[in-house]
Design an enzyme around this catalytic site. Structure first.
Site, PDB file in Angstrom:
ATOM      1  N   LYS A   1       0.835  -1.209   0.000  1.00 17.37           N
ATOM      2  CA  LYS A   1       0.000   0.000   0.000  1.00 17.37           C
ATOM      3  C   LYS A   1       0.867   1.255   0.000  1.00 17.37           C
ATOM      4  O   LYS A   1       0.569   2.235  -0.645  1.00 17.37           O
ATOM      5  CB  LYS A   1      -0.906   0.014   1.230  1.00 17.37           C
ATOM      6  CG  LYS A   1      -2.149  -0.819   1.059  1.00 17.37           C
ATOM      7  CD  LYS A   1      -3.391   0.040   1.296  1.00 17.37           C
ATOM      8  CE  LYS A   1      -4.650  -0.632   0.787  1.00 17.37           C
ATOM      9  NZ  LYS A   1      -4.905  -1.945   1.428  1.00 17.37           N
ATOM     10  N   ARG A   2       1.939   1.170   0.760  1.00 15.76           N
ATOM     11  CA  ARG A   2       2.854   2.316   0.877  1.00 15.76           C
ATOM     12  C   ARG A   2       3.403   2.736  -0.491  1.00 15.76           C
ATOM     13  O   ARG A   2       3.652   3.909  -0.757  1.00 15.76           O
ATOM     14  CB  ARG A   2       3.997   1.887   1.810  1.00 15.76           C
ATOM     15  CG  ARG A   2       5.068   2.871   2.086  1.00 15.76           C
ATOM     16  CD  ARG A   2       5.921   2.356   3.246  1.00 15.76           C
ATOM     17  NE  ARG A   2       6.422   0.997   2.969  1.00 15.76           N
ATOM     18  CZ  ARG A   2       7.548   0.729   2.332  1.00 15.76           C
ATOM     19  NH1 ARG A   2       8.290   1.717   1.903  1.00 15.76           N
ATOM     20  NH2 ARG A   2       7.948  -0.509   2.134  1.00 15.76           N
TER      21      ARG A   2
END
Ligand code: GLU
Length: 451
Positions: A239-240
């Site tokens: 996600k980062r």
């Protein structure tokens, strides 16, 4: 050639899925073939309508539309069951009555004794006359017991597995529903798929699927297992890094052209070429030159590609649908100003929203805003008659630049002192593209009205 993208609608369409779809699309189109979409919605617990819609919406945004109606795997369950029963009738599959408790013991045993497969094949050779009559059973495939299977993968090369490492996989569950492995093979066959391209996390499945293709005497499609996508730091995409729905990029003002270009460069290349349209992808993507190392997704590179496409695509098509609802009173004159201004507005933009934010002064007559001071007003009063006196042939960007610079010098003023009130009066803002270009595009009457 017939390729397919076969997402499971358990989550959104993310970068990895979008790239798989794109590669399959380009591979098929390069060979004049057909690209198909199959929604693998057999896992009723985890499949959702929202995810299905998000996948279709994401593909539409990217322009990757399938050539035939979408196949929904779940409605094909009767056909999958039929094939399992056919294998049973041919003696290539068998009924297994092992209970969950027995299977659990076998799993423990396999762990303890180092047996490579958890199920000990105890029902494989039990003659039918010795089968119980009223106990639930699953149908398992009779996988060869000796020898080894070699897959020739166009990306991974030759990969082998000993048959005794392959378990007699379940094809049909006790409740009569097909397993994923059975569904994929039957669907790939029935859809006439000739080439399978997907993430290399499916390489293990390919061995099992091949065993099933063989049992059915169906030819195995050509295989391309592509390495997964990593973030710029080399770690698995999370996600980062932006392992988010593809629509999130659209919402951040990324153009589909930029996304397509960035995805095409993830694990594939054509010489040193960096800029690829979808058509370039189709022209060059022949299934070769696929990297074997994980590719790295760089959001910064996506932004710079986006900046490139903001300056090269027809921006009117992109901004008009966003602006029209905001400016119901805009007239053809406004749209014409906007059309002429767009090349200036995209100069420093990285996202679609950057451009949209700059359109306001051309869609309506803006307020002068807080930057407007009495000194600006006084200067405007002096500039207005000068501009009014300019003959029409001076109303070009160069003509106005020349005239206003001359006038500023004559008045003993700095150009900035002249340009700032003009800029604020025209745009309501203290920053804008070339004020001379804006004056030329708005034209004499509008400029004087704004001043
Ligand atoms: N449904 C699988 C997935 O979403 C892909 C299956 C395949 O391509 O064979 O990962």
């Amino acid at each position: 050639m017939r390729t397919r993208f076969a997402p499971s609608p358990t989550g959104f369409l993310h970068l990895g899925g979008a790239r798989t779809a794109l590669f399959n699309y380009c591979l098929a189109k390069h060979h004049g073939g057909v690209f198909l979409l199959r929604i693998e919605d057999t896992d009723h617990q985890r499949s959702t309508e929202t995810a299905k819609e998000a996948i279709l919406d994401g593909l539409t945004w990217l322009g990757l539309t399938p050539d035939e109606p979408t196949v929904y795997q779940s409605i094909r369950a009767p056909r999958h069951a039929e094939v399992a029963h056919q294998l049973l009738a041919q003696g290539r599959a068998y009924r297994c009555y092992a209970t969950p408790e027995e299977l659990e013991i076998m799993r423990e045993e396999a762990k303890a004794t180092g047996r490579p497969v958890p199920y000990d094949r105890r029902w494989r050779d039990v003659p039918e006359k010795d089968h119980p009559t009223n106990r639930p059973f699953v149908i398992r495939l009779k996988v060869p017991l000796t020898g080894e299977m070699t897959l020739l993968d166009h990306v991974q090369g030759a990969v082998s597995l000993r048959y005794d490492h392959l378990d007699d996989m379940v094809l049909l569950r006790a409740d009569g529903t097909p397993t994923y492995m059975l569904a994929v093979v039957v669907d790939d066959h029935d859809m006439g798929i000739t080439h399978i391209m997907r993430g290399d996390d499916h390489l293990n499945n390919a061995f099992r699927q091949r065993a099933l293709f063989d049992a059915l005497d169906w030819p195995m499609p050509q295989l391309y297992h592509i390495p997964l996508i990593h973030g710029p730091d080399g770690a698995k995409l999370s996600k980062r890094h932006g392992a988010v729905a593809i629509q999130a990029y659209r919402d951040q003002g990324i153009l589909p052209e930029a996304m397509i270009n960035a995805l095409l460069r993830l694990g594939w290349g054509h010489g040193d070429q960096e800029i690829f349209s979808l058509n370039d992808g189709i022209a060059h993507f022949d299934g070769r030159h696929l990297g074997r190392a994980p590719s790295r997704f760089d959001p910064q590179k996506l932004l710079s590609l986006n900046a490139h496409y903001l300056r090269t695509v027809d921006m009117m098509d992109r901004v008009a649908p966003l602006l029209a609802p905001q400016y119901p009173d805009a007239t053809p004159r406004h749209w014409d100003w906007l059309r002429q201004m767009l090349p200036h507005l995209t100069q420093r933009a990285e996202r679609l929203g950057d451009v949209v934010a700059l359109c306001h002064p051309y869609m309506c007559r803006p307020e002068k805003g807080e930057g407007w001071t009495p000194a600006h007003a006084a200067m405007a009063d002096q500039i207005a008659p000068f501009l009014a006196s300019l003959p029409p042939h001076h109303w070009t960007e160069e003509g106005l630049s020349h005239a206003l610079k001359g006038w500023a010098t004559d008045q003993g003023k700095k150009l900035a002192d002249v340009a700032m009130p003009l800029r604020i009066a025209m745009t309501g803002s203290t920053t804008s593209p070339s004020v001379f270009a804006i004056l030329a595009i708005l034209g004499r009457d509008e400029v004087l009205a704004r001043l």
